[in-house]
Design a protein around this motif. Structure first.
Motif, short mmCIF file in Angstrom:
data_model
loop_
_atom_site.label_atom_id
_atom_site.label_comp_id
_atom_site.label_asym_id
_atom_site.label_seq_id
_atom_site.Cartn_x
_atom_site.Cartn_y
_atom_site.Cartn_z
N ASP A 91 37.63 40.61 41.46
CA ASP A 91 36.42 40.24 40.74
C ASP A 91 36.42 40.92 39.36
OD1 ASP A 91 35.48 42.88 41.02
OD2 ASP A 91 34.05 42.39 42.60
N VAL A 92 35.33 40.76 38.62
CA VAL A 92 35.31 41.23 37.23
C VAL A 92 35.37 42.76 37.11
CG1 VAL A 92 34.05 39.19 36.48
CG2 VAL A 92 32.79 41.27 37.01
N LEU A 93 35.07 43.47 38.20
CA LEU A 93 35.15 44.93 38.19
C LEU A 93 36.49 45.43 38.70
CD1 LEU A 93 31.58 45.81 39.51
CD2 LEU A 93 32.36 45.66 37.14
N GLY A 94 37.38 44.49 39.06
CA GLY A 94 38.69 44.88 39.58
C GLY A 94 38.69 45.17 41.07
N GLU A 95 37.64 44.75 41.76
CA GLU A 95 37.58 44.94 43.22
C GLU A 95 38.34 43.79 43.90
OE1 GLU A 95 36.37 47.50 44.81
OE2 GLU A 95 35.52 48.47 43.03
N LYS A 96 39.19 44.13 44.83
CA LYS A 96 39.94 43.12 45.59
C LYS A 96 39.02 42.52 46.64
CE LYS A 96 44.55 42.53 47.65
NZ LYS A 96 44.25 41.98 48.98
N ILE A 133 38.23 31.37 49.64
CA ILE A 133 37.30 32.36 49.11
C ILE A 133 36.36 31.69 48.12
CG2 ILE A 133 38.80 33.10 47.21
CD1 ILE A 133 37.91 36.03 48.05
N THR A 134 35.13 32.15 48.09
CA THR A 134 34.12 31.58 47.21
C THR A 134 33.83 32.53 46.06
OG1 THR A 134 33.11 30.36 49.04
CG2 THR A 134 31.77 30.67 47.07
N LEU A 135 33.96 32.02 44.85
CA LEU A 135 33.69 32.79 43.64
C LEU A 135 32.30 32.46 43.13
CD1 LEU A 135 37.10 32.16 41.83
CD2 LEU A 135 36.56 33.86 43.58
N SER A 136 31.68 33.39 42.42
CA SER A 136 30.29 33.22 41.99
C SER A 136 30.14 33.46 40.48
CB SER A 136 29.39 34.18 42.75
OG SER A 136 28.10 34.23 42.18
N LYS A 137 29.58 32.47 39.80
CA LYS A 137 29.30 32.60 38.37
C LYS A 137 28.27 33.70 38.10
CE LYS A 137 30.91 29.72 35.05
NZ LYS A 137 30.12 28.55 34.73
N SER A 138 27.31 33.83 39.00
CA SER A 138 26.26 34.83 38.79
C SER A 138 26.84 36.24 38.80
CB SER A 138 25.16 34.69 39.84
OG SER A 138 25.67 34.82 41.14
N THR A 161 26.12 38.62 35.64
CA THR A 161 25.43 39.89 35.86
C THR A 161 26.15 41.04 35.19
OG1 THR A 161 24.45 39.19 37.96
CG2 THR A 161 24.71 41.56 37.62
N TYR A 162 27.47 41.15 35.41
CA TYR A 162 28.20 42.31 34.90
C TYR A 162 28.56 42.18 33.42
CZ TYR A 162 28.11 44.30 39.48
OH TYR A 162 27.67 44.85 40.66
N GLU A 203 26.57 40.76 31.21
CA GLU A 203 25.33 41.10 30.50
C GLU A 203 25.00 42.58 30.63
OE1 GLU A 203 22.32 38.51 32.01
OE2 GLU A 203 23.01 36.78 30.83
N LYS A 204 25.31 43.16 31.77
CA LYS A 204 25.00 44.57 32.01
C LYS A 204 25.92 45.50 31.21
CE LYS A 204 24.62 47.95 35.79
NZ LYS A 204 24.75 48.15 37.26
N LEU A 205 27.20 45.14 31.11
CA LEU A 205 28.18 46.04 30.50
C LEU A 205 28.59 45.65 29.08
CD1 LEU A 205 30.41 46.42 33.69
CD2 LEU A 205 28.66 48.00 32.87
N ASN A 206 28.58 44.36 28.78
CA ASN A 206 28.86 43.89 27.42
C ASN A 206 30.23 44.28 26.87
OD1 ASN A 206 26.38 42.50 26.86
ND2 ASN A 206 25.39 44.50 26.68
#
Length: 259
Positions: free
Chosen positions: A214-219, A233-238, A242-243, A245-248
């Motif tokens: 995922d965008v945080l590098g979590e497997k 596997i299901t990926l999520s736009k939200s 979320t991340y 906008e939070k981290l920029n």
């Protein structure tokens, strides 16, 4: 624009330089997927393995494998992607095809040919990055050795999903795992890698390690190493929104231009 995208990753052995047998093999794999998915990802050179004998396996964009991909995509009502050897205008290409459910094809020629194996001597390198828009998702598909070149993958197009198809050998699998994770983190996008398993005709061993980060590098997958597997596997736009906008972090990326 839909929030979720359900994808299937097929990690499997390949039949060496045998497009017909590989088409049969992948037909059985794809038909075994009982869930409704929106994208099926096959490995690099899924009709042949990573061969430097393109004359033996090359097809045209009107050949049997391309037609097969279109038929399977329409039958399963899903997109299908993977790379194969294409002959065109007197050149050979390691070409990734993204086939939409309606049979429309988008193509990407592998930019970074693998000089260690002499791929640069027999295949013509691509020059253009491909961004596929599919079900409201922006997808950047790349091929194997491209993974080692972060500038080529840099998320200047605001893509959501980075996908690598590969024949990445076991001897360098630590690099594969590390770089997939890095590409996800630095681009704040999902990063998917689909690799093969087994031995090829040159006795190179492949151990899979297909993965989704995922965008945080979590497997976030549960794909077994060195085994045949179909991971859904299901990926999520939200999650992305979320991340970002939070981290920029992407707002602070360096500007550059590829020559």
């Amino acid at each position: 624009m839909q929030d979720q995208l359900k994808i299937a990753l097929i990690q499997t052995e390949l039949f060496w330089e045998n497009p017909k047998q590989n088409r049969i093999h992948f037909t059985n794999k794809i038909e075994s997927i009982s869930e409704s998915v929106e994208l099926i990802v096959l490995p690099e050179m899924f009709t042949s393995g990573f061969t430097m004998n393109p004359k033996k396996v090359a097809e045209t964009m009107f050949g049997e494998t391309v037609v097969w991909m279109q038929e399977m995509a329409m039958l399963k009502e899903t997109a299908i992607m993977g790379s194969m050897v294409i002959s065109e205008h007197g050149n050979f290409y390691n070409r990734l095809l993204f086939v939409h459910p309606n049979g429309i094809i988008e193509a990407y020629d592998k930019k970074h040919t693998f000089t260690l194996a002499g791929e640069d001597k027999v295949y013509t390198a691509g020059k253009t990055k491909l961004l596929v828009t599919y079900k409201g998702w922006r997808i950047c598909p790349l091929v194997c050795y491209d993974l080692r070149f972060p500038v080529w993958a840099r998320n200047v197009e605001d893509y959501d999903l980075l996908i690598y198809v590969a024949n990445w050998p076991k001897v360098r699998i630590t690099a594969w795992k590390s770089l997939l994770k890095a590409r996800a983190i630095e681009n704040m996008a999902y990063c998917v890698g689909v690799n093969r398993i087994g031995l090829d005709g040159n006795n190179h061993e492949y151990s899979g390690h297909s993965a989704v980060f995922d965008v945080l590098g979590e497997k976030i997958d549960h794909i077994p190493d060195n085994k045949e597997a179909i991971e859904i596997i299901t990926l999520s736009k939200s999650h992305i929104k979320t991340y970002r906008e939070k981290l920029n972090f992407l707002n602070d990326k360096d500007a550059f231009k590829l020559e």
